[in-house]
Enzyme design. Structure first.
Site, PDB file in Angstrom:
ATOM      1  N   GLU A 152     -74.477   4.291 -21.239  1.00 43.06           N
ATOM      2  CA  GLU A 152     -75.707   3.429 -21.600  1.00 43.06           C
ATOM      3  C   GLU A 152     -75.668   2.949 -22.949  1.00 43.06           C
ATOM      4  O   GLU A 152     -75.358   3.515 -23.944  1.00 43.06           O
ATOM      5  CB  GLU A 152     -76.913   4.000 -21.244  1.00 43.06           C
ATOM      6  CG  GLU A 152     -78.148   3.172 -21.363  1.00 43.06           C
ATOM      7  CD  GLU A 152     -79.474   3.771 -20.987  1.00 43.06           C
ATOM      8  OE1 GLU A 152     -79.396   4.456 -19.965  1.00 43.06           O
ATOM      9  OE2 GLU A 152     -80.453   3.406 -21.322  1.00 43.06           O
ATOM     10  N   ASN A 195     -81.476   9.758 -20.793  1.00 40.50           N
ATOM     11  CA  ASN A 195     -82.052   9.499 -19.513  1.00 40.50           C
ATOM     12  C   ASN A 195     -81.097  10.452 -18.418  1.00 40.50           C
ATOM     13  O   ASN A 195     -80.145   9.796 -17.851  1.00 40.50           O
ATOM     14  CB  ASN A 195     -81.839   7.969 -18.965  1.00 40.50           C
ATOM     15  CG  ASN A 195     -82.475   7.121 -19.922  1.00 40.50           C
ATOM     16  OD1 ASN A 195     -83.614   7.102 -20.172  1.00 40.50           O
ATOM     17  ND2 ASN A 195     -81.914   6.003 -20.320  1.00 40.50           N
ATOM     18  N   LYS A 272     -86.016  13.337 -23.341  1.00 39.39           N
ATOM     19  CA  LYS A 272     -86.787  12.170 -23.249  1.00 39.39           C
ATOM     20  C   LYS A 272     -87.740  12.319 -22.373  1.00 39.39           C
ATOM     21  O   LYS A 272     -87.426  12.313 -21.092  1.00 39.39           O
ATOM     22  CB  LYS A 272     -85.834  10.975 -22.963  1.00 39.39           C
ATOM     23  CG  LYS A 272     -86.400   9.532 -22.750  1.00 39.39           C
ATOM     24  CD  LYS A 272     -85.346   8.378 -22.621  1.00 39.39           C
ATOM     25  CE  LYS A 272     -86.141   7.201 -22.439  1.00 39.39           C
ATOM     26  NZ  LYS A 272     -85.072   5.910 -22.228  1.00 39.39           N
ATOM     27  N   GLU A 276     -90.253   5.510 -20.638  1.00 41.10           N
ATOM     28  CA  GLU A 276     -89.405   4.446 -20.091  1.00 41.10           C
ATOM     29  C   GLU A 276     -89.126   5.018 -18.446  1.00 41.10           C
ATOM     30  O   GLU A 276     -88.006   4.957 -17.913  1.00 41.10           O
ATOM     31  CB  GLU A 276     -88.207   3.924 -20.615  1.00 41.10           C
ATOM     32  CG  GLU A 276     -88.302   3.299 -21.811  1.00 41.10           C
ATOM     33  CD  GLU A 276     -87.145   2.916 -22.803  1.00 41.10           C
ATOM     34  OE1 GLU A 276     -86.130   3.341 -22.497  1.00 41.10           O
ATOM     35  OE2 GLU A 276     -87.259   1.964 -23.425  1.00 41.10           O
ATOM     36  N   ARG A 321     -97.013  -1.879 -29.279  1.00 38.76           N
ATOM     37  CA  ARG A 321     -96.213  -0.991 -28.902  1.00 38.76           C
ATOM     38  C   ARG A 321     -95.632  -0.157 -30.260  1.00 38.76           C
ATOM     39  O   ARG A 321     -95.231   1.230 -30.295  1.00 38.76           O
ATOM     40  CB  ARG A 321     -94.570  -1.572 -28.509  1.00 38.76           C
ATOM     41  CG  ARG A 321     -93.609  -0.533 -28.176  1.00 38.76           C
ATOM     42  CD  ARG A 321     -92.478  -1.416 -27.511  1.00 38.76           C
ATOM     43  NE  ARG A 321     -91.044  -0.572 -27.748  1.00 38.76           N
ATOM     44  CZ  ARG A 321     -90.133  -0.891 -27.320  1.00 38.76           C
ATOM     45  NH1 ARG A 321     -90.111  -2.188 -26.496  1.00 38.76           N
ATOM     46  NH2 ARG A 321     -88.985  -0.257 -27.318  1.00 38.76           N
ATOM     47  N   ASP A 350     -87.452  -0.404 -31.796  1.00 44.95           N
ATOM     48  CA  ASP A 350     -86.360   0.042 -31.112  1.00 44.95           C
ATOM     49  C   ASP A 350     -85.046  -0.641 -31.514  1.00 44.95           C
ATOM     50  O   ASP A 350     -84.314  -1.251 -31.074  1.00 44.95           O
ATOM     51  CB  ASP A 350     -86.294  -0.374 -29.520  1.00 44.95           C
ATOM     52  CG  ASP A 350     -84.883   0.567 -28.624  1.00 44.95           C
ATOM     53  OD1 ASP A 350     -84.876   1.339 -29.332  1.00 44.95           O
ATOM     54  OD2 ASP A 350     -85.041   0.021 -27.593  1.00 44.95           O
ATOM     55  N   GLU A 378     -76.256  -1.915 -29.847  1.00 47.22           N
ATOM     56  CA  GLU A 378     -77.036  -2.457 -28.881  1.00 47.22           C
ATOM     57  C   GLU A 378     -77.823  -3.721 -29.412  1.00 47.22           C
ATOM     58  O   GLU A 378     -77.674  -4.643 -28.478  1.00 47.22           O
ATOM     59  CB  GLU A 378     -78.110  -1.336 -28.373  1.00 47.22           C
ATOM     60  CG  GLU A 378     -79.092  -2.041 -27.348  1.00 47.22           C
ATOM     61  CD  GLU A 378     -80.003  -0.855 -26.823  1.00 47.22           C
ATOM     62  OE1 GLU A 378     -80.264   0.133 -27.310  1.00 47.22           O
ATOM     63  OE2 GLU A 378     -80.852  -1.374 -25.786  1.00 47.22           O
ATOM     64  N   HIS A 506     -86.835  -8.247 -31.697  1.00 49.62           N
ATOM     65  CA  HIS A 506     -86.993  -8.100 -30.133  1.00 49.62           C
ATOM     66  C   HIS A 506     -86.948  -9.612 -29.269  1.00 49.62           C
ATOM     67  O   HIS A 506     -87.980  -9.798 -28.659  1.00 49.62           O
ATOM     68  CB  HIS A 506     -88.121  -7.107 -29.809  1.00 49.62           C
ATOM     69  CG  HIS A 506     -87.968  -6.577 -28.402  1.00 49.62           C
ATOM     70  ND1 HIS A 506     -87.957  -7.192 -27.070  1.00 49.62           N
ATOM     71  CD2 HIS A 506     -88.143  -5.220 -28.162  1.00 49.62           C
ATOM     72  CE1 HIS A 506     -87.738  -6.426 -26.198  1.00 49.62           C
ATOM     73  NE2 HIS A 506     -87.836  -5.047 -26.741  1.00 49.62           N
ATOM     74  N   TRP A 528     -91.388  -5.739 -23.059  1.00 52.06           N
ATOM     75  CA  TRP A 528     -89.719  -6.215 -22.824  1.00 52.06           C
ATOM     76  C   TRP A 528     -89.650  -7.532 -22.935  1.00 52.06           C
ATOM     77  O   TRP A 528     -88.355  -8.030 -22.602  1.00 52.06           O
ATOM     78  CB  TRP A 528     -89.416  -5.483 -21.695  1.00 52.06           C
ATOM     79  CG  TRP A 528     -89.091  -3.871 -21.556  1.00 52.06           C
ATOM     80  CD1 TRP A 528     -89.309  -3.034 -22.438  1.00 52.06           C
ATOM     81  CD2 TRP A 528     -88.765  -3.121 -20.442  1.00 52.06           C
ATOM     82  NE1 TRP A 528     -89.140  -1.754 -22.368  1.00 52.06           N
ATOM     83  CE2 TRP A 528     -88.661  -1.707 -21.050  1.00 52.06           C
ATOM     84  CE3 TRP A 528     -88.379  -3.308 -19.083  1.00 52.06           C
ATOM     85  CZ2 TRP A 528     -88.394  -0.510 -20.108  1.00 52.06           C
ATOM     86  CZ3 TRP A 528     -87.990  -2.277 -18.593  1.00 52.06           C
ATOM     87  CH2 TRP A 528     -88.034  -0.773 -18.906  1.00 52.06           C
TER      88      TRP A 528
END
Lengths: 684, 684
Positions: A152, A195, A272, A276, A321, A350, A378, A506, A528
């Site tokens: 990921e 995850n 985690k 999400e 957020r 993030d 990322e 973002h 998002w």
């Protein structure tokens, strides 16, 4: 032979400067180890390999030698010597014609040996004594590697872990990985995605993880596992995973024992939860503390710990957020077991290219907080943009929270000195993959390197770290080193300039996070989208986090409120993080917001073009394959910087209703045309 | 240095036998090329590199040399010489003290040069003239590589294509890939998954594909693109993708023209339509021929072709997937444009370890049929089982369809000789990935090699091909070569024995296709379960495809019906493909079906254990890293062969109600325990 980058910074190529080589050879008659310990053995072998490559000597490993002219590796109980050293610290000094590397621990000796090799690789003198100790205890990589081999947010091929080949096959790259980390002092790694698949807790997989742990152990690296909170149901067949259920607690107790049968020095769990879509204690009406403490209890008989991530947020279109992790965790301050570390991302959103530090830092006096950076890029150009991240890591660590008065930097929260936390933790999300050069962009290796060096000592300057890395990896030509260092130092501000100037954040392509998408108005969750963050309207741009709207700024100290909280005094780099600014508002630069925004987007592209030219000049100093790779990627970076510039300027222009300043050439395409290009990357 | 396998079989290491080396050096004074052509230039460079490595000579490239003692590369119009050669064929012969490599085409010269290098690598004499021509015109790899970098059914890391780096960065592996394929005569490649993204038809991606095509072109390799049939809607904004709609036809005409602006020698389209959820002409009530012919029309002004896959089947729990492609395509025989090749998988189901040949072969006299093999080992042990596939490829190609009388082999259908098809095609689904050694298991490289060699000349024996590959890749020790060749020849029957003995098929783990799952009774589609195929019940085992149930056997000739159609005469290896056999039925071996089944499962494991021992003996001859890798994988293979054995024997025992034969040790675990292990691999 072209260099494929597989050796990272551990390039032990023969030193060409004869005088230098001679000066180092004076300690190459032998390598002596004081005890038969796997770590000391690996240390000696590393030095042996390094000397053979760098100095062309064949150096034997001996035990407890009394001659002169060698390197002596010793775990020392001499308090005069080691008193000032942290457990993994080391001292290097000349004694009786030998060079002694001394530490309280075997791992410390190993780190000292790598320091010695680094100095030889970069042509430094060995005449002065060296004393060095890590400032943070747990220096960790987090792999977001999946059981199926994908990574990921990985941009360098597939996972380095070949689960289907394990436990029987030990890929030689596991050893290379261990050496690279040990060379930086990284002493912990969580091997799977947060995850998390429950697979990793089965006996079938524990055997595989044990094989990895056995490879990493001599290099001082402890293995952690990311766990799926629903495992008692998935694997244990229980009806619940409620952390207060006795059967669930028993399951975790037994599972934790079982893990230790495979890996006696198991590092611990990384979790985690309720984030999400991941399962967690809130699924059963319990708190994060309930969940973490249950795992801590299971860990009580052992040395391991529980790392619990604070990256949680709810999908509220009218919320902020920015505040959510703080607000969810604040009532739990003081309620976590002493074995629990709460791992907080550097910023509240993030891993944005520039984020204000997370407001939890400094505000949780009764909770052990660790910090999580993202090494994998990322949001920072993935494998096609040159962005050196040490300045970003440092900007966060050096910022003053004022929580215990001036000088209460984020670093001092993290290293445990401010709130007396002996289990200090710094984690970086790894950028490693199966590609020959490990990291995709050749310069991405520098971010792994910089993270490790700063984890050891966050007071090192970004320039010094870059200089080390360049010397070990690219060239030791002094002039070239200066030029490359300049490129690296300029790279992050350049990237921010054409993507997220003035505190924008973002606005990337949905899902894959590649390219610009400021027009993103609908997504699976409101937080998002892009409009949730930039809040462009006919008046202006930016997220008002003062009292007028979310008031998130109040999570910071009054000193910070006086600067970031005041649009007149706020650092322009953070302006739109905290304020909705009118398009025609004059900024401290003398330009209006709209003008300044345009200038920054345009200037970012110009800076990329300068980087390209600067790189071309370096051709004589750089291996051909590396040179060509960076050169080509800079072309892609230029192309994509123009995407960002055109996308954002054209999109925001529709709100500002103002022309692009005269001195700038307007984009030669429409917003629709830019959108079409970006949309291609959404096609399956 | 350990060998990481990255050089594949093109290892140009110095030959140690002095006499041999001397004999080859007599042609190393120069390499002469007759014309300034990129392919001849690459050919000369390859020979130069090969000579330097193998023979230690520095050989210059010259144009039209008249001296003796070199290699002369020539594209010849001398009919006496080239009359017998197919376009890409070549002749190698001594003339005036030189070694001449002659062909009608530049690519043929390139193939000749690789033949010369192969002979030198494997220590063969150069004294005899060599003449060789390919039997099939289009020799192709199909990559199932996705735009996001993953590979469907890939077991060797991520995609070799770095789309985000293209068009600017040319990964050196693209060149290595081109050389490897050219060394086998592979002359076509489709670069993306047949479950195709429309991305690949955008200008953004065509630029990237052009960059790849430019690298591959000098090596004689044409690029194909897998297309998504819905692209006129997705990309063109049209309301339909109906192949009879004039706007749709216009869109494809223009898109095809556009592609040729990037890639003038574009190979063509590969299409998976109305198959496993992919869009296709049937979405609009049209036929496969309508869809294919529309694309063929767009291709008319150009040399490219349209490859249309026949892999289609419907989800009917009472149907027989075996017959479906045949039945859907039969009415279309003769209706496809001459530019269309229908690409048929080797067998009627899906690349099972042993399948009867696809009944379409021999029954479509008016359709150009190509064959599709799978090189990547989706059902053949992925990266952990040693399975050499040449015997499987050959078993299919050598089987007689009897369609035009005895001798009408599948190979003769495919090479175009039986039904006069000048566009003959053989395709293999690639097993390449980003891992250093390209293919995962070191022996998987042999399958890429064997596919390429058989695509050139399917009459080559499996043993000869293995022998070449071993000599080029592993060792030229004669004794070791024999032993390794034996291992390779035994590997496929061994694998089949512990997975799918007696003609069982399609019982692998759901979705990932890893490990056994004969108990799979529910899936997204009935024909994705295991029970659909093995039809185990209290009476017996196997799919009755005679008149009693599906009658699929009638799709074959009467000669085949006399053998495969008759349970008394049917080759035991195909028995359960065509018959439901009673558990207590005595087979030709003297055992009952149940006994024979058990013996085969058990014997498969014993054979793996023998392979392990045989491999251990080879340690002195094999590079350390390769030796260790194979050794470790054989341990995994043993473990997994026992999974298969235990899973299948225990599962079928519940149907047969018979004990495991006395001479065999019953599994030391229950069926439930085996199921649990397999289920781990279904966890995300």
């Amino acid at each position: 032979m072209a260099d494929d980058g597989s050796r990272l910074w551990l390039k032990y190529d023969l030193i060409k400067d004869q005088k230098q080589k001679l000066s180092y050879q004076k300690y190459t008659k032998f390598i002596s180890i004081s005890a038969n310990h796997p770590t000391l053995q690996k240390t000696a072998e590393e030095l042996q390999m390094g000397f053979a490559g760098l100095l062309g000597t064949k150096t034997n490993i001996v035990s407890n030698n009394s001659q002169a002219g060698g390197v002596v590796l010793e775990v020392s109980t001499n308090q005069a010597l080691t008193n000032d050293l942290a457990n993994d610290g080391f001292a290097i000094f000349a004694q009786k014609g030998n060079l002694v590397i001394s530490s309280k621990s075997e791992a410390g000796v190993l780190y000292g040996a790598f320091e010695l090799l680094r100095r030889i690789q970069t042509g430094q003198s060995l005449n002065e004594n060296i004393v060095s100790s890590p400032k943070i205890k747990i220096r960790m990589l987090n792999h977001w590697d999946n059981a199926n081999g994908t990574v990921e947010r990985g941009y360098a091929g597939s996972s380095i872990w070949k689960w289907n080949e394990l436990p029987f096959r030990i890929d030689p790259r596991y050893i290379a990985y261990a050496r690279a980390n040990a060379s930086l002092g990284i002493n912990a790694t969580s091997i799977n995605n947060v995850n998390a698949s429950s697979r990793f807790l089965t006996a079938e997989y524990l055997e595989k993880i044990k094989a990895v742990a056995d490879v990493l152990r001599p290099y001082g690296i402890k293995v952690f596992i990311s766990v799926n909170f629903r495992s008692p149901r998935t694997l244990g067949g229980l009806k619940t995973s409620d952390p207060l259920d006795p059967e669930v607690r028993k399951w975790w107790n037994e599972k934790t024992k079982e893990i230790h049968q495979y890996i006696p020095d198991f590092g611990g769990y990384l979790v985690k939860a309720n984030s999400e879509g991941e399962p967690g204690p809130q699924d059963y009406g319990r708190t994060h503390a309930d969940g973490a403490n249950m795992l801590a209890e299971a860990m009580k008989p052992f040395s391991g710990i529980v790392i619990w991530r604070a990256f949680v947020y709810n999908a509220d279109p009218n919320g902020d957020r920015f505040k959510e992790a703080y607000e969810q965790f604040k009532p739990l301050d003081g309620k976590f077991d002493e074995k629990v570390i709460v791992q907080v991302k550097n910023g509240p959103i993030d891993f944005m290219p520039r984020e204000p530090f997370h407001p939890m830092f400094g505000n949780f006096p009764n909770t052990k907080l660790g910090i999580e950076f993202q090494i994998t890029q990322e949001y920072l150009g993935q494998s096609t943009h040159l962005t050196y991240l040490a300045p970003m890591f440092k900007e966060c660590l050096d910022t003053d929270t004022y929580s215990k008065g001036k000088g209460s930097t984020v670093a001092k929260v993290i290293d445990g000195s401010l709130y007396n936390n002996p289990n200090s933790l710094i984690a970086g999300v790894a950028n490693t993959g199966s590609d020959a050069n490990w990291c995709g962009h050749p310069f991405n290796q520098a971010n792994w390197y910089a993270f490790g060096r700063l984890a050891w000592d966050y007071t090192l300057s970004s320039e010094k770290i870059a200089n080390e890395w360049i010397g070990m990896t690219l060239t030791n030509d002094e002039k070239a080193k200066i030029q490359i260092n300049e490129i690296m130092q300029k790279s992050l501000p350049t990237y921010i300039s054409y993507t997220y100037p003035l505190g924008l954040h973002h606005m990337m392509g949905e899902g894959h996070h590649y390219g610009p998408e400021p027009w993103l108005t609908k997504a699976a969750r409101p937080d998002w989208t892009s409009i949730y963050y930039h809040k462009a309207d006919s008046v202006g741009l930016g997220f008002d986090r003062t009292g007028k709207l979310s008031n998130a700024i109040k999570l910071y100290s009054k000193e910070i409120n006086e600067t970031w909280g005041n649009p007149e005094k706020c650092d322009l780099n953070y302006l739109l993080w905290f304020h909705h600014i009118a398009w025609n508002k004059k900024l401290s630069t003398g330009n209006t917001l709209w003008e300044e925004l345009c200038y920054r987007y345009y200037n970012g592209v110009v800076e990329v073009q300068k980087l390209q030219k600067d790189w071309l000049k370096l051709q004589p100093y750089i291996d051909t394959e590396t040179f060509a790779s960076v050169n080509a990627r800079l072309k892609t970076q230029e192309k994509e910087s123009i995407w960002w510039r055109d996308a954002c300027v054209l999109y925001f222009k529709d709100f500002s209703k103002m022309p692009i300043p005269n001195s700038l050439t307007p984009p030669n395409r429409s917003l629709e045309e830019v959108k079409k290009i970006v949309e291609i990357y959404h096609l399956r």
